[in-house]
Design a protein around this motif. Sequence first.
Motif, PDB file in Angstrom:
ATOM      1  N   THR A  22       0.820  -1.213   0.000  1.00 41.24           N
ATOM      2  CA  THR A  22       0.000   0.000   0.000  1.00 41.24           C
ATOM      3  C   THR A  22       0.849   1.256   0.000  1.00 41.24           C
ATOM      4  N   GLY A  23       1.956   1.221   0.761  1.00 40.51           N
ATOM      5  CA  GLY A  23       2.815   2.391   0.856  1.00 40.51           C
ATOM      6  C   GLY A  23       3.385   2.815  -0.487  1.00 40.51           C
ATOM      7  N   LEU A  24       3.604   1.854  -1.369  1.00 40.45           N
ATOM      8  CA  LEU A  24       4.173   2.182  -2.677  1.00 40.45           C
ATOM      9  C   LEU A  24       3.167   2.935  -3.555  1.00 40.45           C
TER      10      LEU A  24
ATOM     11  N   ARG B   7       5.806   8.643  -3.898  1.00 43.90           N
ATOM     12  CA  ARG B   7       6.180   9.184  -5.206  1.00 43.90           C
ATOM     13  C   ARG B   7       6.974   8.194  -6.055  1.00 43.90           C
ATOM     14  N   CYS B   8       6.991   6.945  -5.658  1.00 48.32           N
ATOM     15  CA  CYS B   8       7.708   5.923  -6.426  1.00 48.32           C
ATOM     16  C   CYS B   8       7.149   5.826  -7.848  1.00 48.32           C
TER      17      CYS B   8
ATOM     18  N   PRO C 222      -1.702   0.245 -11.415  1.00 42.93           N
ATOM     19  CA  PRO C 222      -2.535   0.136 -10.211  1.00 42.93           C
ATOM     20  C   PRO C 222      -2.853   1.508  -9.598  1.00 42.93           C
ATOM     21  N   ARG C 223      -1.878   2.409  -9.623  1.00 38.78           N
ATOM     22  CA  ARG C 223      -2.108   3.751  -9.071  1.00 38.78           C
ATOM     23  C   ARG C 223      -3.168   4.493  -9.883  1.00 38.78           C
ATOM     24  N   GLN C 224      -3.130   4.319 -11.200  1.00 34.18           N
ATOM     25  CA  GLN C 224      -4.146   4.953 -12.053  1.00 34.18           C
ATOM     26  C   GLN C 224      -5.528   4.383 -11.767  1.00 34.18           C
TER      27      GLN C 224
ATOM     28  N   PHE D 259      -7.368  16.668  -4.457  1.00 32.86           N
ATOM     29  CA  PHE D 259      -7.400  15.808  -3.270  1.00 32.86           C
ATOM     30  C   PHE D 259      -6.775  14.453  -3.572  1.00 32.86           C
ATOM     31  N   ILE D 260      -7.159  13.856  -4.693  1.00 32.41           N
ATOM     32  CA  ILE D 260      -6.626  12.533  -5.064  1.00 32.41           C
ATOM     33  C   ILE D 260      -5.128  12.616  -5.283  1.00 32.41           C
ATOM     34  N   GLY D 261      -4.697  13.661  -5.994  1.00 27.97           N
ATOM     35  CA  GLY D 261      -3.264  13.827  -6.249  1.00 27.97           C
ATOM     36  C   GLY D 261      -2.475  13.970  -4.966  1.00 27.97           C
ATOM     37  N   GLU D 262      -3.034  14.700  -4.007  1.00 27.63           N
ATOM     38  CA  GLU D 262      -2.357  14.912  -2.729  1.00 27.63           C
ATOM     39  C   GLU D 262      -2.202  13.597  -1.961  1.00 27.63           C
ATOM     40  N   LYS D 263      -3.247  12.774  -1.983  1.00 29.42           N
ATOM     41  CA  LYS D 263      -3.233  11.537  -1.204  1.00 29.42           C
ATOM     42  C   LYS D 263      -2.407  10.433  -1.855  1.00 29.42           C
ATOM     43  N   LEU D 264      -2.226  10.508  -3.152  1.00 32.63           N
ATOM     44  CA  LEU D 264      -1.447   9.478  -3.845  1.00 32.63           C
ATOM     45  C   LEU D 264      -0.114  10.046  -4.338  1.00 32.63           C
ATOM     46  N   GLY D 265       0.698  10.459  -3.392  1.00 30.76           N
ATOM     47  CA  GLY D 265       2.065  10.843  -3.712  1.00 30.76           C
ATOM     48  C   GLY D 265       2.289  12.313  -3.975  1.00 30.76           C
TER      49      GLY D 265
END
Length: 459
Positions: free
Chosen positions: A382-384, A388-389, A397-399, A415-421
């Motif tokens: 989940t951390g990956l 910002r990896c 998967p991130r998309q 909001f989504i961008g902030e939470k995902l890296g």
Amino acid sequence: MTNHELWQAALGEIELNISKTNFITWFRNTDIIKAKDSSVTIAVPNAFSKEWLENKYNKLILKAIRNVSPETKDVEFIISALPSAKLAPEMTLATVKSAKKKEVNELGQPFQEFEINKDTHLNPKYTFDNFIVGSFNELAQAAAQAITKNLGKLYNPLFIYGGVGLGKTHLIQALGNEIVKNYNSEKKVCYISSEKFTSELVDALYNGQVEEFKDKYRQIDVLIIDDIQFLAGKEKTQEEFFHTFNALYQNNKQIILSSDRPPQAISTLEERLKSRFAGGMIADISFPDLESRIAILKEKAYEKKFEVTDEILNYIANHIQKNIRELEGALNRIVISAKLRNTIPSVPEISKILNNITSPLSKKISYKTIVQAVADFYDINTGLLVNRCRKKELVYPRQVAMFLIREELKSSYPFIGEKLGGRDHTTVMYACEKITKELENNESLQQEINLIKEHFYNT
């Protein structure tokens, strides 16, 4: 409670369920003149209003009255000129405003037509100062603020979209009012609904005044059109708006539009208009989060000079999650109840007051739940996903996670961008558009998305 107070309380709810134009048109100069034996009699100014209210709004009116007076079983309309209706044409604007302010102080529910600026059609109550900013609307608000200093140059057109009752009208009118304040009379600002624009064009065609219509709108420096999606299917209106748009755009005049959906999703809208709308800045307003809903309620309570506990605010915010107008409507009911009882209701009492506009909470799904489900499905850490990896095996998967958070929670792109890296909102937009497009023809991806949804809804 007097008949007048009962009607004002009902109007407060009716106003939240119909457009401003219809509210002003059909409910002005009306009042309850008799309430007896579970029947309410409403005075209306003419036969046309009587027929329209009976056929179009009877159920809404009865429901609104019963929410305040449950014993009411029937509503009747009669034609009767009220004293206020007779005096209204002769009253000066200052006198009307004074009278309306007095009425608001006593009853809490004003008619807003006397507030509206006659030149710009803007309502001065909509400002940036009382517009609550959160992750759900920060991109749209930032774009609107930026425009005030760069008319026609930075984001033109500015296209703001979002669901019903999320604050689009507040934001675009606040932008218009800020421009009026900054430029005084140097810039000609006009706010209008797409329905009104269409109506004016029809009148111009009927009366042979099309050239006057064209001249009127080509002289405007800042054109603000609300609910532009209603142009869909109106070919003549679209054609005229296309030419008006081009004339303003070529002269660096600012165009601001709102809609309940993005340009490409407006069916039967001409492609050339979709292309023009997409040529500027498109910003969305999504559902407000809990903190934002509480902040909005606090602002509304402050405006009404109503002291309310955090416990009550939390109750309302937790039970009404997707519509700011419904939040205000719920608060209005509580204000009215408090005035009638001379005391602030308890939470159990509020539960009864709001029982027909609140529903049992559905299972709460957070962005973390979705991220965890995506990580489990693709067997990655989940951390990956949330850092910002940039490893290739994590991109897809991130998309998918970005798409699902947007699709299921209606979260904003920032909001989504902030939470995902800490990614830019454009990265999220690209990801959502990519997955949406692939879903059209990729059955394997459709199955994956469905399985992930089942996972986070059923776990």
